[in-house]
Design a protein around this motif. Structure first.
Motif, PDB file in Angstrom:
ATOM      1  N   GLU A 179       0.824  -1.199   0.000  1.00 18.83           N
ATOM      2  CA  GLU A 179       0.000   0.000   0.000  1.00 18.83           C
ATOM      3  C   GLU A 179       0.862   1.256   0.000  1.00 18.83           C
ATOM      4  OE1 GLU A 179      -4.184  -1.433   1.751  1.00 18.83           O
ATOM      5  OE2 GLU A 179      -2.817  -0.726   3.302  1.00 18.83           O
TER       6      GLU A 179
ATOM      7  N   GLU B 211      -3.699   6.352   3.491  1.00 14.12           N
ATOM      8  CA  GLU B 211      -3.605   5.321   2.442  1.00 14.12           C
ATOM      9  C   GLU B 211      -4.258   5.833   1.163  1.00 14.12           C
ATOM     10  OE1 GLU B 211      -5.228   1.459   3.485  1.00 14.12           O
ATOM     11  OE2 GLU B 211      -5.612   1.070   1.359  1.00 14.12           O
TER      12      GLU B 211
ATOM     13  N   ASN C 105      -3.759   0.744  -3.083  1.00 13.58           N
ATOM     14  CA  ASN C 105      -3.480  -0.611  -2.651  1.00 13.58           C
ATOM     15  C   ASN C 105      -3.163  -1.467  -3.880  1.00 13.58           C
ATOM     16  OD1 ASN C 105      -3.359  -3.035  -1.330  1.00 13.58           O
ATOM     17  ND2 ASN C 105      -5.435  -2.957  -0.494  1.00 13.58           N
TER      18      ASN C 105
HETATM   19 MG    MG Z   1      -6.070  -0.973   1.728  1.00 13.07          MG
END
Ligand code: MG
Ligand code: ATP
Ligand code: MG
Ligand code: MG
Length: 477
Positions: free
Chosen positions: A173, A197, A200
């Motif tokens: 990530e 984040e 991914n």
């Molecule tokens: Mg994720």
């Protein structure tokens, strides 16, 4: 950089790199184990499993997603919407870890004038699965990322699987460091608020079996065909690129928030709980509109119940912001106006969608007026008597006689610092179901007025189906 432009840059980049661009699938997933499309990979499942041959070994798209299991985060974190758009690229047996990592890095860090997203390398961190030496080596040796910017995490964070025997794999990530004002130093392993984040990258390489829990399973072999599945949150990139604080302030959501602020006569950015409500409203209105547009209608079960809950939370939040008048005509129009550039069907189908939304608001308003007065009284009495818990029968009466949803009772009670005897309530619900079964015929005969019957049905049976549905959904993500 507007949200739509970021999406376009993403698609252009992957098209240039030989990906077939496909349109978003519906929010209503074909997969019977899922209520909604919760990620870009959902419509790709037949290709990923090899059940259906992919039309091209490389695909990219912008997928509409709904995640109701993030509902409690909405408005409180900067990054969780119930509706959002996931940018995704896939390789079906074509490029693998190195390709996926190179593409992601190139798009994120090349300059805006070169068609990239113009992120500064200095702001980016990555995580890899604890045993994935290969991914770590690619980040370190090929990309040239400093070793301290690469963190290893375990299965809970960096291993993807469906919860079923079948494909699984480590992921990697990519995070954006928002700076010391947003939290602790130490990378995404330490703080997921400061380190946001954004992307991914899943490396589907293993075959897993013997599932005993989310992180308890055995990796028993390698997949014959290794795939790449990536997902990047469009709204997350948008709000970072736009220099605002959260996704609700990005250009496709903010106009609804602003409209809610105007309607309330209050201000945004003054009082935390009000701000959360404004953000919840902005999020839920957009999600509801997009669900309506994909054919979902408010009801008491499954998808329709989720939509109903989103709409009712919107109305409730606006009331808590001091607005008792109908709000959907204004708020839904604001969302339509900003979303229709990307989704022209919103304008085309407006009369049908808006009629459904406005009718739901009316029904709920009638319910609220009757139920709130009674609930407030009951809560007052409980407090006066020194009690801490609203009794099961009282909650049940509200539900059964006044059609006041149990989730709302729970919420209002919590705001008043009280609990609700949920166990007793559930028992009464069970008994009622049994009774209902027993005298189904009688009741129908007695309720000569069909509209009353319909209203009762519309108001009853809240809560349970929705919660089960939410569990079903979160299990699969
Ligand atoms: Mg994720
Ligand atoms: P988080 O840990 O922040 O909840 P996630 O790990 O659940 O995110 P993934 O399942 O990896 O998210 O989805 C891929 C990408 O989709 C994420 O990196 C993020 O950019 C975006 N995303 C996920 N959930 C949401 C959401 N509720 N709202 C907006 N974007 C989201
Ligand atoms: Mg999540
Ligand atoms: Mg995550």
């Amino acid at each position: 950089m507007k949200t739509a432009e970021i999406a376009q840059r993403y698609l252009d980049f992957f098209e240039k790199n030989d990906h077939l661009i496909v349109p978003s699938a519906s929010l209503v997933s074909d997969d019977p184990s899922l209520l909604f499309t919760v990620a870009g990979m959902v419509p790709m499942i037949p290709y990923l499993t090899g059940v259906v041959p992919a039309p091209h070994p490389r695909i990219a798209d912008v997928q509409k997603c709904i995640r109701t299991n993030d509902i409690e985060e909405v408005g409180r974190t900067a990054r969780h919407g119930t509706f959002f758009q996931m940018l995704g690229n896939w390789s079906f047996g074509d490029y693998f870890k190195e390709g996926a990592i190179r593409y992601a890095w190139e798009l994120l860090t090349s300059s805006e004038s070169d068609g990239g997203l113009g992120f500064d390398e200095k702001d980016l961190w990555v995580t890899v699965y604890e045993t994935d030496d290969e991914a770590e080596a690619i980040w370190r040796d090929i990309i040239g990322l400093k070793p301290e910017r690469i963190q290893r995490l375990g299965r809970a964070d960096n291993y993807w699987n469906t919860g079923q025997p079948g494909p699984g794999g480590p992921d990697s990530e990519i995070f954006f460091d928002r700076g010391p004002a947003y939290g602790k130093d130490g990378g995404p392993a330490v703080d997921d608020t400061r380190f946001l984040e954004i992307w991914n990258l899943v490396f589907m390489q293993d075959f897993i079996e013997n599932i005993r829990g989310k992180t308890e399973f055995d990796i028993v072999g390698e997949l014959p065909m290794k795939n790449i599945d990536t997902g990047m949150g469009l709204e997350r990139v948008a709000f970072l690129k736009q220099g605002v604080e959260n996704m609700y302030e990005s250009d496709q959501v903010r106009p609804v928030l602003d409209r809610a602020v105007e309607l309330s006569g209050r201000r945004y950015g003054v009082q935390h709980e009000d701000d959360v409500r404004f953000r919840v409203v902005a999020d839920h209105v957009r999600s509801s509109l997009m669900l309506l547009s994909d054919g979902v209608r408010p009801s008491n079960e499954g998808r329709g119940y989720i939509l109903r809950r989103l709409m009712r939370r919107t109305v409730r939040s606006m009331r808590l912001l001091g607005v008792d008048e109908p709000v959907f005509p204004e708020l839904f129009a604001a969302s339509r106006d900003v979303m229709k550039t990307t989704y022209p069907e919103l304008e085309k189908d407006w009369s049908v969608l808006s009629a459904s939304a406005f009718a739901e608001e009316e029904t709920f308003r009638r319910t609220l007026v009757a139920g709130s007065t009674i609930l407030d009284l009951a809560l007052d009495e409980t407090k006066k008597g020194g009690g801490k818990t609203l009794s099961g029968p009282e909650a049940f009466l509200l539900h059964d006689t006044y059609g006041f949803p149990i989730d709302l009772t729970l919420e209002v009670a919590e705001e008043a610092g009280l609990e609700v005897d949920r166990t007793a309530f559930d028992t009464l619900m069970q008994e009622q179901r049994q009774r209902a079964k027993d005298d189904a015929r009688n009741r129908k005969r007695q309720l000569a007025d069909v509209s009353v019957y319909r209203d009762l049905r519309a108001l009853g049976e809240t809560g349970f189906d929705g919660y089960t549905a939410l569990e079903v959904e979160s299990r699969v993500i």
